[in-house]
Each structure stands twice: as structure tokens, then as C-alpha cells.
Design a protein around this motif. Structure first.
Motif, short mmCIF file in Angstrom:
data_model
loop_
_atom_site.label_atom_id
_atom_site.label_comp_id
_atom_site.label_asym_id
_atom_site.label_seq_id
_atom_site.Cartn_x
_atom_site.Cartn_y
_atom_site.Cartn_z
N ILE A 106 18.89 18.03 -10.06
CA ILE A 106 18.04 16.86 -10.27
C ILE A 106 18.84 15.58 -10.00
N ALA A 107 20.09 15.56 -10.51
CA ALA A 107 20.95 14.40 -10.30
C ALA A 107 21.25 14.20 -8.81
N LYS A 108 21.51 15.28 -8.12
CA LYS A 108 21.87 15.21 -6.70
C LYS A 108 20.73 14.65 -5.85
N PHE A 109 19.50 15.11 -6.12
CA PHE A 109 18.38 14.73 -5.26
C PHE A 109 17.64 13.49 -5.75
N GLY A 110 17.76 13.16 -7.02
CA GLY A 110 17.19 11.92 -7.52
C GLY A 110 15.71 11.76 -7.20
N ASP A 111 15.37 10.68 -6.49
CA ASP A 111 13.96 10.41 -6.16
C ASP A 111 13.36 11.49 -5.27
N GLU A 112 14.19 12.30 -4.64
CA GLU A 112 13.70 13.35 -3.75
C GLU A 112 13.51 14.68 -4.48
N TYR A 113 13.90 14.76 -5.75
CA TYR A 113 13.78 16.02 -6.48
C TYR A 113 12.31 16.40 -6.60
N GLY A 114 12.02 17.64 -6.24
CA GLY A 114 10.65 18.13 -6.30
C GLY A 114 9.94 18.10 -4.96
N ARG A 115 10.50 17.36 -4.00
CA ARG A 115 9.87 17.35 -2.66
C ARG A 115 9.88 18.76 -2.08
N SER A 116 8.87 19.03 -1.25
CA SER A 116 8.69 20.37 -0.70
C SER A 116 8.57 20.30 0.81
N ILE A 117 8.83 21.43 1.46
CA ILE A 117 8.60 21.55 2.91
C ILE A 117 7.33 22.36 3.16
N LEU A 118 6.51 22.50 2.13
CA LEU A 118 5.26 23.25 2.25
C LEU A 118 4.44 22.81 3.45
N GLY A 119 4.31 21.51 3.65
CA GLY A 119 3.46 21.00 4.72
C GLY A 119 4.21 20.57 5.96
N LYS A 120 5.47 20.97 6.08
CA LYS A 120 6.29 20.54 7.21
C LYS A 120 5.61 20.88 8.54
N GLY A 121 5.50 19.88 9.41
CA GLY A 121 4.91 20.09 10.72
C GLY A 121 3.40 20.07 10.71
N LYS A 122 2.78 19.81 9.56
CA LYS A 122 1.32 19.81 9.47
C LYS A 122 0.81 18.39 9.21
N ARG A 123 -0.33 18.10 9.79
CA ARG A 123 -0.95 16.78 9.66
C ARG A 123 -2.24 16.94 8.86
N ALA A 124 -2.38 16.13 7.82
CA ALA A 124 -3.56 16.21 6.96
C ALA A 124 -4.32 14.90 7.00
N ASN A 125 -5.65 15.02 7.14
CA ASN A 125 -6.53 13.85 7.07
C ASN A 125 -7.27 13.92 5.74
N ILE A 126 -7.12 12.88 4.93
CA ILE A 126 -7.81 12.82 3.64
C ILE A 126 -8.76 11.63 3.68
N GLU A 127 -10.05 11.92 3.58
CA GLU A 127 -11.07 10.87 3.62
C GLU A 127 -11.58 10.65 2.21
N TYR A 128 -11.46 9.42 1.74
CA TYR A 128 -11.88 9.14 0.37
C TYR A 128 -12.40 7.71 0.23
N VAL A 129 -13.10 7.49 -0.82
CA VAL A 129 -13.88 6.29 -1.14
C VAL A 129 -15.14 6.28 -0.27
N SER A 130 -15.04 5.78 0.98
CA SER A 130 -16.15 5.80 1.93
C SER A 130 -17.47 5.37 1.31
N ALA A 131 -17.41 4.37 0.43
CA ALA A 131 -18.63 3.84 -0.18
C ALA A 131 -19.42 3.04 0.85
N ASN A 132 -20.74 3.01 0.69
CA ASN A 132 -21.55 2.16 1.55
C ASN A 132 -21.06 0.72 1.45
N PRO A 133 -20.92 0.02 2.57
CA PRO A 133 -20.37 -1.34 2.53
C PRO A 133 -21.42 -2.37 2.12
N THR A 134 -21.99 -2.18 0.94
CA THR A 134 -23.08 -3.04 0.49
C THR A 134 -22.75 -3.82 -0.78
N GLY A 135 -21.52 -3.69 -1.28
CA GLY A 135 -21.16 -4.41 -2.49
C GLY A 135 -19.76 -4.05 -2.94
#
Length: 575
Positions: A106-135
């Protein structure tokens, strides 16, 4: 490499060796093998179902296979012993040294501790909110916004390249209503008394600045003119103004999208026609008669030939029209074209939708399966609405919006971090109450406070140790730590495993739940010191033990900070 990942690698080496010895058939699928803490801590530190997964395809029974695997596992330097439980689970105890090593990792990796290579080389599109632009954004939009943004942060932490997308629904009738509402405010801005707002138009003060913008831009050029002359211009101007407002509202939550896609532009560029042409070439769209509505008789219903998508081939209960009888695209048809367009350069697509869209999930999933030939991992996460309360009583509506409490008003009152964390304290598809009084309550019953207080308490302890005793965190004397401290390390060591599990399930709330657990474990350890002074972090008479405990506290704080970072929440250093 975290302790669970390290053990998993060692386990696969053992399985490779067993295959080489012909004790196991080669090529057995290991996809369902798990390595995790047992539910009951008294059973050990790690439990694996390896024997239960491989026994049947290997032509043996789980306990027999477990008896072959166990001696090889217990020979590992990191393992202190183990046994076989139930039908064939292997439970193991890890050495004290292996847990102390994890603290140094944990000390060695600091802010990087817990990072994973699970998605290495993969591109993900996450679409969210997408509220009607009426207010402006309201709290229903807020929950989906936070879930989507936290999921994006989680998947980036798990190694994916993430594109955050907002789909602007600017092609429907609701945008015409927006333009007419803006026209009313435009006439007002020019000093004309236009009377009461017509029924069906959008109330609320937020359109007053839009009316002034239109008046400044066009003067009285469109005053009293036929709607056909100004509707499209007012649509475009009002949508742009609403999207500026929406971006500003989302900015209050620390949310910034990478991509804004327009439904109107999609139609203008002929993307829907392209999708239809491709689907017809695959015999997935045909001209047919839509089934009559089930369960009721509609007197004026007539069978009409429409272009239908063969959604029944993909699990839907009926084929779905992609166009209306007047030739205009159905919402489903446009949505299908939108997904077809964005599927070309991604490996994963995830939509965050309001629960009111539940009825369309099956059909759009079937469409995407057809459009991508099943090659894209596509999921939809439904988000339930939020009920706003103040001391248990429903909150009154907002003058600014005319019908609801805005996101901006909520963030202004309780703060970004409180809103973001609170939205993740329940599963997205579960109902949620947001009580203004409770979310700012300074108590252990408030998960936002409890987690941030844990980090602030750690920072305060380390500051106090440096200022009053000149003690600093040090890994030099970790051998001084005892059983209670090792238990804290075990909780911290779960973090990388939780990150991967949450990313695989597309469930960022798991990180919030974990942060609650590790904060509770830290506070519980702290409270031991209230009754047993020798268990306190700072012992004036014992610099070595104090330095080791401060090092432990510092690393627990690092894990909490990393988890909060995923969720887009600041790690408080003072409270």
C-alpha cells in the motif's frame, strides 16, 4: 500486486503443475474459480472454490481434488495452514508476514493502490444523465449523474479507457414546447404583456434569461410572427442555453462529459437510415403489420404496414416498429440508430437510465445484440428516483424550476461530496430517501460523515504525533503490531479485490459500501484505545510501536482516499 492477486497467481501455477503431472486434464476452464475471504473470519483468511469448479470436468469429486491441491497450497511461503470444508472448499490462513508485506505494498503504490488491469486495452462508453434539455437538473437526474460518473471513475481505476457521453434528446416534441415557452419569455423581455403562461408550457423562472437572450439577439423581429418563422431558431437557441445550464449544474457535482451527442444531428446526418439499411441487409428489419394492442379494444385501430425490427429473435415478446405511420422515426428506432453509431469503436457500452425506462430495456438490448452481432458488452443500469425530505417531511417545490427542487439548490445547501456519496449508499435500483437533516448529521449513522471522519481522524492523529511527540509513521517496526492491527490490514487488503468485483458488475455503490466497512473497522480499533490505553496510536513511552501504528493508520487513510477518489469525493483532512 495485492495479496489476493498474488495468491491467485500462485494457485494457477499449482494448477499448471498438476496439469503437467497429468493429475488434472489440460485445458479445463478456470473462469469460475474464486479467491476471496470466507464469510466467517474464523474459517481463515482466504477461501477458494477451485476444487468444486474443476472436479466434475476432471472426472473426480471435489473433496478428492481438494486433497490433492491443498498440500501444494500449504507449501507456499505466504500460507500458514489450511483445511477442506463442506463439499470441497479450501480455507487457508496466511502468515503474519504476508499481511505486513501488504501494508508495505500500500505504501509503495500510494494513490495507485487498488488499480487494476482488468480493462486494459478496452474502451468503454458510459452514457448517463441524458435528460431532456428543457430545464435545470433535478434530483432524479442527480442520482443517475452520480452513478454514471462514479462508474466511469471506477472503470478508469480498473484499467478501461472511458468515454463519458451525454445524449441530447433534442429531436422530440418536448423541444417544440421549450421553444414556445421561450417565446413567451421573449415577448415578456420585450415589454409585452402576453398574459398567463399557456397550459402545457414550461413554468419556472429559469427561462426568463433565455427570453432576454432571444430579445437581445433578435430584437422584435419575431414578435407577433407565425410560429413557422421562429420555431426552429428558438428551438436551437433555447436548447443551447439549456445545455449551458445543464453543464453548469453538473459542474457543481464535479461532473464533466467527454462527448455530447445530439439526436437532432443524428437524424440530420442520416444515421437512422444507415442503421435501417444495414438491418434490412441482415434481414433484421422487414415491412409487416404491427400486432393490435393487447388487453383492450381500440375502436379506431387499423392494421398498418410498418418497418419492424425482429426483436423477437433476441428475446423480446414482439417485433418493434422503427418508424411511425407518418414516416417519422419512433423513439426506439432513433435510439437503435444512436447505439449503432457509437458501437463501432468501443468494447463496452453502459447506459444509466431512470427506472421509468424499464419497459424499453429488453428491446434496446435485443437491438444492440443484433447491431453488434453480440460482440459488444452492453448493459443498462436502472436508477430509481430520489424522495427529498427534511426531518422526515417532503420538501416543497422550487420556484426556480416551477415543479421540482433543482440539483443546484441541493448542492448549494449540503455540498458536492455529501450529495455524491449519499447517492451511492444504496444500490441504484433501490428507492432512496434524501433527508437534508440526516445527510449532514455528524454521527456514525451518516455514512458520508463516518467515512470522511475516519480519514480526517487519521490525518489529525498523525499531525498530533508529529507536533506533540515528534513521532512519524514508519515501516521499520511493523513487527510490533498485534492481532487487532493485523485485522485492520486484512480489511485494507480487500480494496483491490472489491475494485475488480465492482468494475465487473458495473456497480460503483460497492466501493461506497466497502468504505463504510473500513471506516467502521478503523473507528472500532480507535475505540479500543478508550478502554485500553496501551492500544492507542500514540504512546509517549513507546516510539517504535507508535511509529508502526501511525504507519498502519496512514495506509488505512490511503485506501480510504483512493476509494473516495473513485467516487469523486474529497478525502477530508479536517472536520
Amino acid at each position: 500486486m495485492s495479496i489476493f492477486a498474488k495468491f491467485t497467481d500462485e494457485l494457477h501455477r499449482i494448477l499448471d503443475a498438476l496439469e503437467a503431472e497429468k493429475a488434472l486434464p489440460a485445458g479445463l476452464s478456470r473462469a469460475n474459480i474464486t479467491v476471496e475471504p470466507p464469510r466467517d473470519a474464523s474459517h481463515g483468511d482466504i477461501s477458494t472454490n477451485v476444487a468444486m469448479v474443476l472436479a466434475k470436468p476432471a472426472g473426480t469429486n471435489p473433496r478428492t481434488l481438494a486433497q490433492i491441491i491443498l498440500p501444494k497450497i500449504t507449501d507456499l511461503a505466504m500460507v500458514d495452514g489450511g483445511d477442506i470444508a463442506g463439499p470441497g472448499f479450501i480455507n487457508l490462513r496466511l502468515t503474519r508476514e504476508s499481511w505486513l508485506d501488504e501494508l508495505n505494498i500500500i505504501a509503495k503504490f500510494g494513490d495507485e493502490y487498488g488499480r487494476s488491469i482488468l480493462g486494459k486495452g478496452k474502451r468503454a462508453n458510459i452514457e448517463y444523465v441524458s435528460a431532456n434539455p428543457t430545464g435545470p437538473m433535478h434530483m432524479g437526474h442527480c442520482r443517475g449523474a452520480v452513478v454514471g460518473d462514479a462508474l466511469a471513475g471506477l472503470m478508469e481505476f480498473a484499467g478501461y479507457e472511458v468515454v463519458r457521453e451525454y445524449y441530447i434528446n433534442d429531436a422530440g416534441g418536448q423541444v417544440d414546447v421549450l421553444a414556445r415557452s421561450a417565446y413567451h419569455r421573449y415577448a415578456e423581455a420585450l415589454g409585452h404583456d402576453v398574459g398567463q403562461l399557456a397550459e402545457g408550457l414550461y413554468p419556472g423562472d429559469y427561462l426568463i434569461p433565455v427570453g432576454k437572450l432571444l430579445a437581445d439577439k433578435f430584437g422584435d423581429a419575431y414578435l407577433g410572427k407565425d410560429e413557422a418563422e421562429w420555431l426552429q431558431i428558438f428551438r436551437e437557441t433555447a436548447v443551447d442555453a439549456m445545455m449551458d445550464m445543464i453543464r453548469a449544474d453538473l459542474g457543481l457535482l464535479g461532473i464533466k462529459h467527454d462527448l455530447f451527442s445530439s439526436e437532432a444531428a443524428l437524424h440530420k446526418e442520416g444515421k437512422a437510415e444507415e442503421a435501417e439499411k444495414w438491418l434490412r441487409s441482415q434481414d433484421l428489419v422487414y415491412d409487416g403489420i404491427l400486432e393490435a394492442p393487447k388487453g383492450k379494444v381500440i375502436e379506431d385501430w387499423e392494421p398498418i404496414e410498418l418497418p419492424l425490427f425482429r426483436s423477437t429473435k433476441f428475446g423480446d415478446d414482439q417485433d418493434r416498429p422503427i418508424k411511425k405511420s407518418d414516416g417519422k422515426w419512433t423513439y426506439f428506432g432513433a435510439d437503435m440508430a444512436y447505439h449503432h453509431q457509437k458501437s463501432h469503436n468501443v468494447d463496452v457500452m453502459i447506459n444509466i437510465w431512470g427506472a421509468d425506462h424499464a419497459g424499453t430495456v429488453k428491446r434496446i438490448k435485443s437491438a444492440v445484440a443484433a447491431l453488434t452481432k453480440g460482440q459488444i458488452d452492453f448493459d443498462i443500469k436502472l436508477v430509481q428516483m430520489v424522495k427529498l425530505l427534511r426531518n422526515g417531511e417532503p420538501v416543497k417545490m422550487s420556484k426556480r424550476s416551477g415543479s421540482f427542487v433543482t440539483l443546484a439548490e441541493v448542492v448549494e445547501e449540503v455540498g458536492k461530496d455529501v450529495v455524491r456519496f449519499t447517492m451511492l449508499t444504496r444500490k441504484a435500483d433501490a428507492q432512496m430517501d434524501f433527508d437534508f437533516a440526516k445527510v449532514i448529521e455528524a454521527s456514525k449513522d451518516n455514512p458520508v460523515f463516518y467515512v470522511q471522519y475516519a480519514h480526517a481522524r487519521i490525518c489529525s492523529t498523525i499531525r498530533k504525533a508529529k507536533e506533540e511527540e515528534n513521532f512519524v509513521p514508519s515501516a521499520e517496526f511493523l513487527d510490533q503490531l498485534g492481532a487487532e492491527e493485523i485485522a485492520l490490514i486484512k480489511e485494507a487488503a480487500n480494496f483491490p479485490r472489491i475494485v475488480e468485483a465492482a468494475a465487473k458488475a458495473y456497480e460503483p455503490h460497492r466501493i461506497a459500501f466497502y468504505l463504510g466497512d473500513i471506516a467502521a473497522a478503523y473507528h472500532a480499533y480507535w475505540n479500543i484505545g478508550n478502554d485500553r490505553p496501551e492500544k492507542r496510536f500514540i504512546l509517549a513511552q513507546d516510539e517504535k510501536l507508535s511509529s508502526a501504528r501511525l504507519f498502519l493508520a496512514e495506509k488505512i487513510g490511503q485506501v480510504i482516499k483512493n476509494g473516495l477518489h473513485i467516487l469523486g469525493v474529497e478525502a477530508s483532512i479536517k472536520m
